[in-house]
Design a protein around this motif. Structure first.
Motif, short mmCIF file in Angstrom:
data_model
loop_
_atom_site.label_atom_id
_atom_site.label_comp_id
_atom_site.label_asym_id
_atom_site.label_seq_id
_atom_site.Cartn_x
_atom_site.Cartn_y
_atom_site.Cartn_z
N ASN A 1 0.83 -1.21 0.00
CA ASN A 1 0.00 0.00 0.00
C ASN A 1 0.86 1.25 0.00
O ASN A 1 1.92 1.31 0.61
CB ASN A 1 -0.92 0.03 1.23
CG ASN A 1 -0.16 0.27 2.52
OD1 ASN A 1 0.70 -0.52 2.90
ND2 ASN A 1 -0.46 1.37 3.21
N GLY A 2 0.40 2.25 -0.74
CA GLY A 2 1.10 3.53 -0.80
C GLY A 2 2.20 3.55 -1.84
O GLY A 2 2.58 2.52 -2.41
N GLN A 3 2.69 4.77 -2.12
CA GLN A 3 3.74 4.95 -3.12
C GLN A 3 4.68 6.08 -2.70
O GLN A 3 4.24 7.13 -2.23
CB GLN A 3 3.10 5.27 -4.48
CG GLN A 3 4.08 5.26 -5.64
CD GLN A 3 3.40 5.49 -6.97
OE1 GLN A 3 3.67 6.46 -7.67
NE2 GLN A 3 2.50 4.59 -7.32
N ILE A 4 5.97 5.84 -2.84
CA ILE A 4 7.00 6.83 -2.55
C ILE A 4 7.81 7.08 -3.81
O ILE A 4 8.24 6.13 -4.48
CB ILE A 4 7.92 6.36 -1.41
CG1 ILE A 4 7.14 6.30 -0.09
CG2 ILE A 4 9.13 7.29 -1.26
CD1 ILE A 4 7.94 5.70 1.07
N ALA A 5 8.01 8.35 -4.15
CA ALA A 5 8.79 8.73 -5.31
C ALA A 5 10.20 9.11 -4.86
O ALA A 5 10.37 9.89 -3.92
CB ALA A 5 8.14 9.89 -6.04
N VAL A 6 11.21 8.57 -5.54
CA VAL A 6 12.61 8.90 -5.25
C VAL A 6 13.18 9.65 -6.45
O VAL A 6 13.12 9.17 -7.58
CB VAL A 6 13.44 7.63 -4.98
CG1 VAL A 6 14.92 7.99 -4.81
CG2 VAL A 6 12.93 6.91 -3.75
N ILE A 7 13.73 10.84 -6.18
CA ILE A 7 14.27 11.69 -7.24
C ILE A 7 15.72 12.03 -6.91
O ILE A 7 16.02 12.48 -5.80
CB ILE A 7 13.45 12.98 -7.40
CG1 ILE A 7 11.97 12.65 -7.59
CG2 ILE A 7 13.97 13.81 -8.57
CD1 ILE A 7 11.07 13.87 -7.60
N ILE B 1 14.03 6.06 3.18
CA ILE B 1 12.78 5.50 2.65
C ILE B 1 12.05 4.73 3.75
O ILE B 1 10.83 4.87 3.93
CB ILE B 1 13.06 4.60 1.43
CG1 ILE B 1 13.61 5.42 0.27
CG2 ILE B 1 11.80 3.85 1.02
CD1 ILE B 1 14.11 4.59 -0.89
N GLU B 2 12.80 3.91 4.48
CA GLU B 2 12.18 3.13 5.56
C GLU B 2 11.59 4.04 6.64
O GLU B 2 10.51 3.76 7.18
CB GLU B 2 13.22 2.20 6.18
CG GLU B 2 13.64 1.05 5.27
CD GLU B 2 14.74 0.20 5.87
OE1 GLU B 2 15.28 0.59 6.94
OE2 GLU B 2 15.08 -0.84 5.28
#
Length: 330
Positions: free
Chosen positions: A54-60, A269-270
């Motif tokens: 569940n959910g989404q994280i964007a890494v740039i 991220i964690e």
């Protein structure tokens, strides 16, 4: 140009084409369509780093000097930081309703005042307008402009050995007036006002000109201090003690309240997942296939000395004019 040189260039170009084709084939073969989503315009793509429930994280990524060179990601674009593409990635992430949080992976000595401010503005807008938390993961270096864009983040992490800080503004220029005089070179200027050629590399700067430029640096310095005061919720007096241009390790930055924790990108991220109570799918906003840098190398091989001279001329032209920078210079 000799026949041997043309043959050498032809062989080099052929090797680059074959290498590029092989790299492209391997990239496509190693990633399914679910792992690689091309965006409109093809300036960057999204790759799945980790699949969650569940959910989404964007890494740039933000790698290299923060400068808008005006270069486009066209056929002959070279690798490195591209300001327009980075802003596009950040705006795409913040406007995506599926994205719960953004992690910016920073490795930069800083850069231009205007460019840094434009990134800072979007970080704040992501938080306030889209209610999207922004975390910063500092790599080997996140100095000056790299810290400026990090200051408003909800959480900042760095490696113990990260070089950060260098909080302040710098403006420098090249002056070769004595060398020109030694070689009998004169530079005649016709100007509409006393300060029109302020910062000219062909003459000494006057006291009045130095005072004008110093006032500009002081103005931007006040802005930098305010960004830290607001972003880190620190007393101005404390920020002023830290903002003398000195560099800090990650450990020192933590002790001085400039960052929130120690760790790498995975840790950041964690931590975001824990804070947002997510088991997120992590999406990496990365550059397109990299053909730009390959074609750029080919162009350099074919153009030979002419391209090198062009780059040198551009460097000298831009370096001769004073420019406000949030930049760590060794």
């Amino acid at each position: 140009m000799t026949v041997k040189r043309w043959i050498a260039i032809g062989i080099a170009a052929l090797v680059l084409v074959i290498s590029g084709a092989f790299q492209l084939a391997m990239t496509v073969a190693s990633a399914s369509f679910s792992d690689m989503i091309d965006l409109d315009g093809g300036d960057f793509r999204q790759e799945i780093m980790e699949v969650g429930s569940n959910g989404q994280i964007a890494v740039i990524d933000l790698n290299g000097m923060i400068m808008d060179t005006g270069a486009d990601d066209g056929l002959f674009a070279s690798g490195g930081y591209n300001h327009r593409t980075f802003l596009q990635k950040l705006e795409t992430a913040m406007e995506d309703t599926m994205v719960d949080g953004i992690v910016i992976n920073v490795d930069t000595p800083g850069g231009g005042v205007v460019e840094s401010a434009s990134i800072h503005e979007r970080v704040v807008r992501a938080q306030e307008e889209y209610d999207t938390p922004v975390y910063i993961s500092m790599g080997g270096m996140a100095a000056s402009g790299g810290y400026y864009i990090s200051a408003p983040a909800d959480y900042i992490a760095a490696h113990p050995a990260t070089m950060t800080g260098s909080l302040g503004v710098i403006m420098d220029s090249i002056n070769f007036s004595e060398l020109a005089e030694e070689w009998g070179i004169s530079h005649e200027v016709i100007k509409s006002g006393d300060y029109k050629d302020m910062g000219s590399p062909t003459r000494e700067m006057t006291d009045d000109e130095e005072a004008i430029l110093q006032s500009m640096v002081d103005d931007m310095y006040e802005d930098f201090v305010k960004v830290i005061v607001d972003g880190r919720d620190m007393p101005e007096s404390e920020v002023l003690e830290l903002a003398q241009g000195q560099i800090f390790t990650g450990n020192q930055a933590l002790e001085n309240g400039l960052i929130d924790g120690l760790g790498d990108l995975e840790h950041t991220i964690e931590h975001m997942e824990e804070q947002l109570e997510l088991d997120a799918t992590v999406i990496h906003y990365t550059n397109s296939f990299g053909t730009g840098s390959i074609w750029g190398l080919m162009a350099e091989a074919v153009s030979g000395d002419n391209l090198t001279l062009s780059h040198l001329e551009e460097l000298v032209t831009h370096s001769s004019a004073p420019r406000l920078m949030y930049l760590y210079q060794e």
